[in-house]
Write a protein that holds these residues in place. Sequence first.
Motif, PDB file in Angstrom:
ATOM      1  N   SER A  56       1.764   9.494  11.881  1.00  0.00           N
ATOM      2  CA  SER A  56       0.692   9.514  10.890  1.00  0.00           C
ATOM      3  C   SER A  56       0.986  10.519   9.777  1.00  0.00           C
ATOM      4  O   SER A  56       0.742  10.246   8.593  1.00  0.00           O
ATOM      5  CB  SER A  56      -0.640   9.861  11.565  1.00  0.00           C
ATOM      6  N   VAL A  57       1.518  11.674  10.161  1.00  0.00           N
ATOM      7  CA  VAL A  57       1.862  12.692   9.171  1.00  0.00           C
ATOM      8  C   VAL A  57       2.963  12.183   8.241  1.00  0.00           C
ATOM      9  O   VAL A  57       2.885  12.320   7.012  1.00  0.00           O
ATOM     10  CB  VAL A  57       2.303  13.999   9.865  1.00  0.00           C
ATOM     11  N   VAL A  58       3.998  11.559   8.829  1.00  0.00           N
ATOM     12  CA  VAL A  58       5.115  11.048   8.029  1.00  0.00           C
ATOM     13  C   VAL A  58       4.641   9.951   7.077  1.00  0.00           C
ATOM     14  O   VAL A  58       5.008   9.932   5.896  1.00  0.00           O
ATOM     15  CB  VAL A  58       6.240  10.522   8.945  1.00  0.00           C
ATOM     16  N   VAL A  59       3.816   9.031   7.560  1.00  0.00           N
ATOM     17  CA  VAL A  59       3.323   7.939   6.715  1.00  0.00           C
ATOM     18  C   VAL A  59       2.484   8.488   5.563  1.00  0.00           C
ATOM     19  O   VAL A  59       2.604   8.042   4.411  1.00  0.00           O
ATOM     20  CB  VAL A  59       2.495   6.936   7.552  1.00  0.00           C
ATOM     21  N   ALA A  60       1.635   9.469   5.856  1.00  0.00           N
ATOM     22  CA  ALA A  60       0.789  10.047   4.812  1.00  0.00           C
ATOM     23  C   ALA A  60       1.630  10.698   3.720  1.00  0.00           C
ATOM     24  O   ALA A  60       1.386  10.497   2.521  1.00  0.00           O
ATOM     25  CB  ALA A  60      -0.164  11.069   5.426  1.00  0.00           C
ATOM     26  N   ILE A  61       2.636  11.465   4.128  1.00  0.00           N
ATOM     27  CA  ILE A  61       3.503  12.128   3.146  1.00  0.00           C
ATOM     28  C   ILE A  61       4.294  11.099   2.349  1.00  0.00           C
ATOM     29  O   ILE A  61       4.439  11.194   1.132  1.00  0.00           O
ATOM     30  CB  ILE A  61       4.450  13.118   3.857  1.00  0.00           C
ATOM     31  N   LYS A 106     -10.512   0.395  16.813  1.00  0.00           N
ATOM     32  CA  LYS A 106      -9.281   0.902  17.429  1.00  0.00           C
ATOM     33  C   LYS A 106      -8.123  -0.067  17.217  1.00  0.00           C
ATOM     34  O   LYS A 106      -7.008   0.329  16.872  1.00  0.00           O
ATOM     35  CB  LYS A 106      -9.494   1.135  18.929  1.00  0.00           C
ATOM     36  N   GLU A 107      -8.393  -1.354  17.435  1.00  0.00           N
ATOM     37  CA  GLU A 107      -7.351  -2.364  17.253  1.00  0.00           C
ATOM     38  C   GLU A 107      -6.887  -2.410  15.800  1.00  0.00           C
ATOM     39  O   GLU A 107      -5.687  -2.541  15.527  1.00  0.00           O
ATOM     40  CB  GLU A 107      -7.871  -3.741  17.678  1.00  0.00           C
ATOM     41  N   LEU A 108      -7.824  -2.306  14.877  1.00  0.00           N
ATOM     42  CA  LEU A 108      -7.478  -2.354  13.462  1.00  0.00           C
ATOM     43  C   LEU A 108      -6.616  -1.154  13.075  1.00  0.00           C
ATOM     44  O   LEU A 108      -5.589  -1.309  12.401  1.00  0.00           O
ATOM     45  CB  LEU A 108      -8.752  -2.376  12.622  1.00  0.00           C
ATOM     46  N   ILE A 109      -7.006   0.030  13.526  1.00  0.00           N
ATOM     47  CA  ILE A 109      -6.247   1.233  13.187  1.00  0.00           C
ATOM     48  C   ILE A 109      -4.844   1.181  13.781  1.00  0.00           C
ATOM     49  O   ILE A 109      -3.849   1.486  13.105  1.00  0.00           O
ATOM     50  CB  ILE A 109      -6.994   2.496  13.675  1.00  0.00           C
ATOM     51  N   GLN A 110      -4.743   0.770  15.044  1.00  0.00           N
ATOM     52  CA  GLN A 110      -3.435   0.702  15.689  1.00  0.00           C
ATOM     53  C   GLN A 110      -2.549  -0.337  15.007  1.00  0.00           C
ATOM     54  O   GLN A 110      -1.359  -0.098  14.779  1.00  0.00           O
ATOM     55  CB  GLN A 110      -3.578   0.373  17.173  1.00  0.00           C
ATOM     56  N   SER A 111      -3.118  -1.471  14.653  1.00  0.00           N
ATOM     57  CA  SER A 111      -2.332  -2.519  14.013  1.00  0.00           C
ATOM     58  C   SER A 111      -1.879  -2.103  12.618  1.00  0.00           C
ATOM     59  O   SER A 111      -0.755  -2.404  12.204  1.00  0.00           O
ATOM     60  CB  SER A 111      -3.156  -3.807  13.927  1.00  0.00           C
ATOM     61  N   ILE A 112      -2.735  -1.409  11.895  1.00  0.00           N
ATOM     62  CA  ILE A 112      -2.346  -0.899  10.581  1.00  0.00           C
ATOM     63  C   ILE A 112      -1.191   0.088  10.722  1.00  0.00           C
ATOM     64  O   ILE A 112      -0.282   0.122   9.896  1.00  0.00           O
ATOM     65  CB  ILE A 112      -3.551  -0.250   9.873  1.00  0.00           C
ATOM     66  N   SER A 113      -1.221   0.876  11.808  1.00  0.00           N
ATOM     67  CA  SER A 113      -0.122   1.827  12.033  1.00  0.00           C
ATOM     68  C   SER A 113       1.184   1.086  12.291  1.00  0.00           C
ATOM     69  O   SER A 113       2.257   1.543  11.881  1.00  0.00           O
ATOM     70  CB  SER A 113      -0.453   2.754  13.212  1.00  0.00           C
ATOM     71  N   PHE A 114       1.120  -0.088  12.960  1.00  0.00           N
ATOM     72  CA  PHE A 114       2.329  -0.886  13.181  1.00  0.00           C
ATOM     73  C   PHE A 114       2.888  -1.376  11.847  1.00  0.00           C
ATOM     74  O   PHE A 114       4.099  -1.336  11.608  1.00  0.00           O
ATOM     75  CB  PHE A 114       2.021  -2.094  14.069  1.00  0.00           C
ATOM     76  N   LEU A 115       1.999  -1.858  10.964  1.00  0.00           N
ATOM     77  CA  LEU A 115       2.433  -2.338   9.656  1.00  0.00           C
ATOM     78  C   LEU A 115       3.003  -1.188   8.820  1.00  0.00           C
ATOM     79  O   LEU A 115       4.000  -1.357   8.107  1.00  0.00           O
ATOM     80  CB  LEU A 115       1.258  -2.989   8.924  1.00  0.00           C
ATOM     81  N   ALA A 116       2.379  -0.016   8.916  1.00  0.00           N
ATOM     82  CA  ALA A 116       2.884   1.155   8.200  1.00  0.00           C
ATOM     83  C   ALA A 116       4.255   1.554   8.731  1.00  0.00           C
ATOM     84  O   ALA A 116       5.134   1.964   7.962  1.00  0.00           O
ATOM     85  CB  ALA A 116       1.899   2.318   8.350  1.00  0.00           C
ATOM     86  N   PHE A 117       4.435   1.427  10.030  1.00  0.00           N
ATOM     87  CA  PHE A 117       5.733   1.721  10.641  1.00  0.00           C
ATOM     88  C   PHE A 117       6.810   0.840  10.021  1.00  0.00           C
ATOM     89  O   PHE A 117       7.872   1.313   9.619  1.00  0.00           O
ATOM     90  CB  PHE A 117       5.651   1.483  12.149  1.00  0.00           C
ATOM     91  N   PHE A 118       6.528  -0.442   9.922  1.00  0.00           N
ATOM     92  CA  PHE A 118       7.495  -1.380   9.353  1.00  0.00           C
ATOM     93  C   PHE A 118       7.782  -1.031   7.891  1.00  0.00           C
ATOM     94  O   PHE A 118       8.925  -1.076   7.432  1.00  0.00           O
ATOM     95  CB  PHE A 118       6.949  -2.804   9.467  1.00  0.00           C
ATOM     96  N   TRP A 119       6.761  -0.668   7.158  1.00  0.00           N
ATOM     97  CA  TRP A 119       6.892  -0.316   5.743  1.00  0.00           C
ATOM     98  C   TRP A 119       7.785   0.906   5.549  1.00  0.00           C
ATOM     99  O   TRP A 119       8.673   0.921   4.699  1.00  0.00           O
ATOM    100  CB  TRP A 119       5.493  -0.070   5.182  1.00  0.00           C
ATOM    101  N   VAL A 120       7.563   1.934   6.355  1.00  0.00           N
ATOM    102  CA  VAL A 120       8.357   3.152   6.229  1.00  0.00           C
ATOM    103  C   VAL A 120       9.780   2.937   6.741  1.00  0.00           C
ATOM    104  O   VAL A 120      10.750   3.439   6.164  1.00  0.00           O
ATOM    105  CB  VAL A 120       7.684   4.316   6.988  1.00  0.00           C
ATOM    106  N   MET A 121       9.920   2.162   7.810  1.00  0.00           N
ATOM    107  CA  MET A 121      11.243   1.950   8.388  1.00  0.00           C
ATOM    108  C   MET A 121      12.172   1.213   7.434  1.00  0.00           C
ATOM    109  O   MET A 121      13.378   1.449   7.430  1.00  0.00           O
ATOM    110  CB  MET A 121      11.129   1.165   9.694  1.00  0.00           C
TER     111      MET A 121
END
Length: 462
Positions: A56-61, A106-121
Amino acid sequence: MATTETSYTLTNRLPSIAVKGGKLSVILGLICASMFMDTQFHAAGARIRIFDIAFSVVVAIYALSILVSGRARRVPGQAFLIAFSVLVFYWVVNAVLLSSYTIAIKELIQSISFLAFFWVMKEALADERKFNIFLASFFAGIWALSLGNAAIYISSGTYFGFKDLGSIKLTHSYSLVLTVVIAGYWFGRKNVYLAIGLIAIAAALTIMAGERKAWLAAIAAIIAASAFFESGRLATSKIAQRGLLLLAIAVPLILVAQASSERNYLAKQIESTLSAFDKMFNPSYDPLTDTRETISNRVRLYTSDQAWKVFRENPIFGLGVNAFTDYIQKRTAHLPKAFIQGIHNEYQRLLAETGIVGFALYLAVLVIAIKRAVLCARSMPYLNRHLRLRTRMGIALLVFGLVTNAFRASTGLSVLVIFLPVAFLYFPAQVIRLPNGARRLMPYGASRRHAGPSSEPIHAGL
């Protein structure tokens, strides 16, 4: 793309990785390794892992830097992301109607984190240098967790059955797969004995850990990574060679482990596995009354039976996202505590909780990922050495995840089960249609003369 390729070794690659920076890639590699750590914090009823906080910290930055600089890039894999977004929408609606608003959020937040993961990766893996930096830190992190986990048990006198540290047990088989796949890319002939030594250690720890799903997943992943020649055709001879190599390493380890185990641990593991499969297809078997079967098998078979019952009663939309836990707690109030567990199968969990609709949407996501893997494999002749490694790595880890998902509910590990291998496979490239109608990937900047004079681009970045 025909190129003259330099032979890389571990000794000349890692120093260059260390010198060239790439802090984002290093951090993301270590964060991905932390996905196997079950250390959790509880806040507002939610379980938060070290991975969640760090990522979360990495995505925010990273997002802030994008906004400030205005350098937004197109993210490859639109079809995959759209399919997953549709699945997330269904999950949220399903949770609102059948479960609760809290679960939906909870599901929405977790799923958004998966999409953010893909975006940053996609940024961290944008080119070969960044990819190698990421891979080096990820490799080091997985091996550190694997050796640390083994050290905890061995130092306490436990040499077989590392069963009490949750997902971290999978690091042994994961390090085995990573080492096998990158052996030719990193180690080369000069370090062949180092590569064999690491593979032997990882195989030994995988066997000692006693994770049956890890054995199956590692074997399937290594076979899948060896399934294609660089020409893009099936490599049955290479599959046989890798199989023989694994047997040559594993059989002596199994014999030594069996001889040194007073409880005949490995023999019991194999017998227990065969017994579980036998009883799985026996409709008259009752796991509640059978006291001779292992408690692990009894629990798995009982929750599996309950999951199928839930699905038969709610076939279209299921019981509701994350609703099975409450269901099983009510059903097992009079039973031993061991039976109060969730479903040990992600596919079965989705059928029970989200019905045919949810399972079909999830299957669509997997099909798109698998189609991309096949397209990458068939495009081997047009890919350079780096992209071939990414292809083999993505295929291996995707297969690893698909197999482990049949024996556990992945939840937060979906990042490593699906999103990490897919991030490997969706490297920026054009999809080219060949004269015979087939589709192939062509890296940007590569000459199209090898694809044929009539080849034409279909779309970019997919």
